[in-house]
Motif scaffolding. Structure first.
Motif, PDB file in Angstrom:
ATOM      1  N   TRP A   1      22.216  44.758  27.818  1.00 15.93           N
ATOM      2  CA  TRP A   1      21.547  46.034  28.695  1.00 15.93           C
ATOM      3  C   TRP A   1      22.188  45.533  30.382  1.00 15.93           C
ATOM      4  N   GLY A   2      22.309  46.619  30.842  1.00  9.60           N
ATOM      5  CA  GLY A   2      22.622  46.708  32.402  1.00  9.60           C
ATOM      6  C   GLY A   2      21.528  47.047  33.261  1.00  9.60           C
ATOM      7  N   MET A   3      21.973  46.796  34.677  1.00  7.92           N
ATOM      8  CA  MET A   3      21.105  47.337  35.652  1.00  7.92           C
ATOM      9  C   MET A   3      22.119  47.678  36.789  1.00  7.92           C
ATOM     10  N   ASN A   4      21.676  48.775  37.354  1.00  5.83           N
ATOM     11  CA  ASN A   4      22.579  49.397  38.476  1.00  5.83           C
ATOM     12  C   ASN A   4      21.981  49.842  39.675  1.00  5.83           C
ATOM     13  N   TYR A   5      22.027  48.952  40.587  1.00  6.47           N
ATOM     14  CA  TYR A   5      21.487  49.069  41.895  1.00  6.47           C
ATOM     15  C   TYR A   5      22.568  48.483  43.080  1.00  6.47           C
ATOM     16  N   ASN A   6      22.557  49.232  44.135  1.00  8.00           N
ATOM     17  CA  ASN A   6      23.677  48.831  45.052  1.00  8.00           C
ATOM     18  C   ASN A   6      23.486  47.561  45.797  1.00  8.00           C
ATOM     19  N   ILE A   7      22.283  47.119  45.605  1.00  5.83           N
ATOM     20  CA  ILE A   7      22.117  45.453  46.072  1.00  5.83           C
ATOM     21  C   ILE A   7      22.994  44.846  45.328  1.00  5.83           C
ATOM     22  N   ASN A   8      23.503  45.005  43.963  1.00  5.14           N
ATOM     23  CA  ASN A   8      24.371  44.285  43.176  1.00  5.14           C
ATOM     24  C   ASN A   8      25.720  44.159  43.660  1.00  5.14           C
ATOM     25  N   ARG A   9      26.224  44.913  44.679  1.00  4.32           N
ATOM     26  CA  ARG A   9      27.697  44.956  45.141  1.00  4.32           C
ATOM     27  C   ARG A   9      27.908  43.649  45.752  1.00  4.32           C
ATOM     28  N   PRO A  10      28.984  42.966  45.529  1.00  4.24           N
ATOM     29  CA  PRO A  10      29.285  41.802  46.018  1.00  4.24           C
ATOM     30  C   PRO A  10      29.520  42.068  47.792  1.00  4.24           C
ATOM     31  N   THR A  11      29.369  41.122  48.502  1.00  2.00           N
ATOM     32  CA  THR A  11      29.715  41.196  49.830  1.00  2.00           C
ATOM     33  C   THR A  11      31.075  41.346  49.999  1.00  2.00           C
ATOM     34  N   PHE A  12      31.919  40.652  49.345  1.00  2.00           N
ATOM     35  CA  PHE A  12      33.470  40.573  49.806  1.00  2.00           C
ATOM     36  C   PHE A  12      34.020  40.264  48.357  1.00  2.00           C
ATOM     37  N   ALA A  13      35.274  40.916  47.893  1.00  2.00           N
ATOM     38  CA  ALA A  13      36.063  40.726  46.743  1.00  2.00           C
ATOM     39  C   ALA A  13      37.450  40.456  47.261  1.00  2.00           C
ATOM     40  N   ILE A  14      38.042  39.090  46.874  1.00  2.00           N
ATOM     41  CA  ILE A  14      39.361  38.894  47.021  1.00  2.00           C
ATOM     42  C   ILE A  14      39.906  39.378  45.709  1.00  2.00           C
ATOM     43  N   MET A  15      41.302  39.925  45.965  1.00  2.00           N
ATOM     44  CA  MET A  15      42.192  40.761  44.840  1.00  2.00           C
ATOM     45  C   MET A  15      43.666  40.308  45.129  1.00  2.00           C
ATOM     46  N   ASN A  16      43.826  39.285  44.307  1.00  2.00           N
ATOM     47  CA  ASN A  16      45.472  38.929  44.450  1.00  2.00           C
ATOM     48  C   ASN A  16      46.039  39.344  43.168  1.00  2.00           C
ATOM     49  N   PRO A  17      46.796  40.441  42.921  1.00  2.00           N
ATOM     50  CA  PRO A  17      47.342  40.680  41.745  1.00  2.00           C
ATOM     51  C   PRO A  17      48.192  39.611  41.125  1.00  2.00           C
ATOM     52  N   GLU A  18      48.737  38.513  41.835  1.00  2.00           N
ATOM     53  CA  GLU A  18      49.347  37.360  41.400  1.00  2.00           C
ATOM     54  C   GLU A  18      48.439  36.522  40.242  1.00  2.00           C
ATOM     55  N   LEU A  19      47.238  36.716  40.525  1.00  2.00           N
ATOM     56  CA  LEU A  19      46.175  35.835  39.662  1.00  2.00           C
ATOM     57  C   LEU A  19      46.403  36.601  38.154  1.00  2.00           C
ATOM     58  N   CYS A  20      46.753  37.506  38.000  1.00  2.00           N
ATOM     59  CA  CYS A  20      46.809  38.136  36.709  1.00  2.00           C
ATOM     60  C   CYS A  20      47.951  37.626  35.771  1.00  2.00           C
ATOM     61  N   TYR A  21      48.938  37.272  36.510  1.00  2.00           N
ATOM     62  CA  TYR A  21      50.152  36.771  35.689  1.00  2.00           C
ATOM     63  C   TYR A  21      49.893  36.154  34.432  1.00  2.00           C
ATOM     64  N   THR A  22      48.914  35.122  34.140  1.00  2.00           N
ATOM     65  CA  THR A  22      48.639  34.362  33.169  1.00  2.00           C
ATOM     66  C   THR A  22      47.857  34.977  32.034  1.00  2.00           C
TER      67      THR A  22
END
Length: 387
Positions: free
Chosen positions: A161-182
């Motif tokens: 089951w899911g819950m959908n509330y704006n409070i769930n949104r992370p404070t920050f998200a670090i997104m480096n496409p290089e981390l997908c290589y493996t």
């Protein structure tokens, strides 16, 4: 276009080497960190060492809670809540994909809550506060790094089951496409389907005068369609991964759905597959979405015509709009298969003996979807057609 409110509060830190900044960013929000992750992949890739070094250089204390599995479990969430309370953790850092992030989200809202965190999933309570949460994303798929969504599996009853509330949104998200290589090919492809499904749940609506978001959805879909074959052929194609990673985040932070009536029936049906059989979410969606589309398209031709012509480049047959719509659905299914995804329940090794049980559970809280309301018999028909 429907009235709407939109908030996307997550700060995105995107690009090469950005995970090196995680200690500096986390220190803005806390001094004692719960480092939450899955298995050994972040250790094998060297990411774990870089994260730990960054936290130490920032002078942060940290405890670890690993072991997050696909379709994250309530029992580990409860363990994390207990750990945070006992050690006075004031910041949570999720390093991984959607399962790790969702597990961290549930821990974050569960720590300050005096009741059972499952109350948020049954809607017995609404979260009012949380621990700050940061993300280092390693798998572009769920969009959980900037969404308000959190999905957890309760082992008791196999309830996903899911819950959908704006409070769930992370404070920050670090997104480096290089981390997908493996990432293994299957995960790359399943992630692509997950992203596309998030867009399609918003795209398929009878709402009128939503041209801007129609075009945004179509652009997101075509971006994934164009780029996932590139990263399947070359897992170190940074530019293609960047396109996919950004699309995955935008696909589920809510902006593609503003002013629209969203559907979400296919997701709810798939949750029953992964709750019982622990299949990868994207793989389950690859079997359900085409079956759902074929079940509902005749009553809602307009969005399926746009989908066929604008997304899949089908030449419109003005004498037979139904034929055009069906060709678009066929091309979606063919594309899923071409990238190595299952398109039938048989390919997932899901037998027919529990379909009625899944249909019953999927509709236990009411009918599914908005484009077409689906009841138990409808869900059962879709599941049977997906065999």
């Amino acid at each position: 276009m429907e009235n709407f409110q939109f908030l996307s509060s997550t700060r995105i830190i995107f690009g090469k080497g950005t995970e090196e900044k995680v200690g500096h960013e986390a220190k803005k929000y806390g001094s004692k960190v719960l480092l939450h992750y899955g298995g050994g992949s972040i250790r094998r890739s060297g990411l774990y060492d870089r994260i730990v070094r960054s936290l130490q250089e920032a002078g942060l204390e940290f405890l670890e809670l690993s072991g997050v599995k696909p379709n994250p479990r309530l029992s580990l969430v409860q363990e994390g809540i207990k750990l945070c309370r006992e050690h006075k953790i004031d910041f949570i850092l999720a390093v991984g994909g959607g399962s790790v992030i969702d597990s961290a989200k549930a821990i974050a809202v569960g720590v300050p809550y005096q009741g059972d965190v499952w109350d948020f999933f049954t809607k017995a309570a609404k979260p009012q506060e949380k621990l700050p949460l940061g993300v280092v994303l390693t798998i572009p798929a769920s969009g959980s790094e900037s969404s308000n969504s959190c999905v957890i599996t309760n082992e008791e009853g196999s309830l996903k089951w899911g819950m959908n509330y704006n409070i769930n949104r992370p404070t920050f998200a670090i997104m480096n496409p290089e981390l997908c290589y493996t990432l293994p090919p299957y995960q790359r492809a399943a992630g692509a389907v997950d992203i596309m499904a998030h867009i399609m749940e918003r795209y398929f609506t009878d709402e009128t005068h939503v041209e801007l978001t129609d075009r945004l959805c179509e652009a997101g879909l075509k971006t994934v369609i164009n780029n996932i074959p590139l990263v399947l052929a070359d897992p170190q194609n940074y530019d293609a991964w960047a396109e996919i990673m950004l699309t995955g985040s935008l696909a589920h932070n809510g902006q593609f759905g503003v002013g629209r009536v969203e559907d979400w029936a296919s997701h709810r049906i798939e949750h029953e597959l992964s709750a019982l059989y622990d299949v990868a979410h994207g793989a389950g969606l690859a079997t359900i979405f085409p079956a759902w589309a074929k079940y509902v398209y005749e009553k809602h031709l307009n969005p399926f015509l746009k989908f066929a012509v604008r997304v899949w480049n089908v030449d419109q047959d003005f004498a037979s709009p139904e034929r055009t719509a069906l060709e678009g659905i066929k091309r979606m299914k063919t594309f899923f298969s071409s990238i190595g995804m299952p398109v039938t329940l048989g390919e997932l090794k899901i037998p027919a003996d529990r379909l009625e049980e899944m249909a019953e559970k999927a509709t236990s809280r009411g009918p599914l979807g908005n484009l077409e309301k689906l009841y138990k018999e409808d869900v059962l028909a879709i599941l049977k057609s997906a065999l």
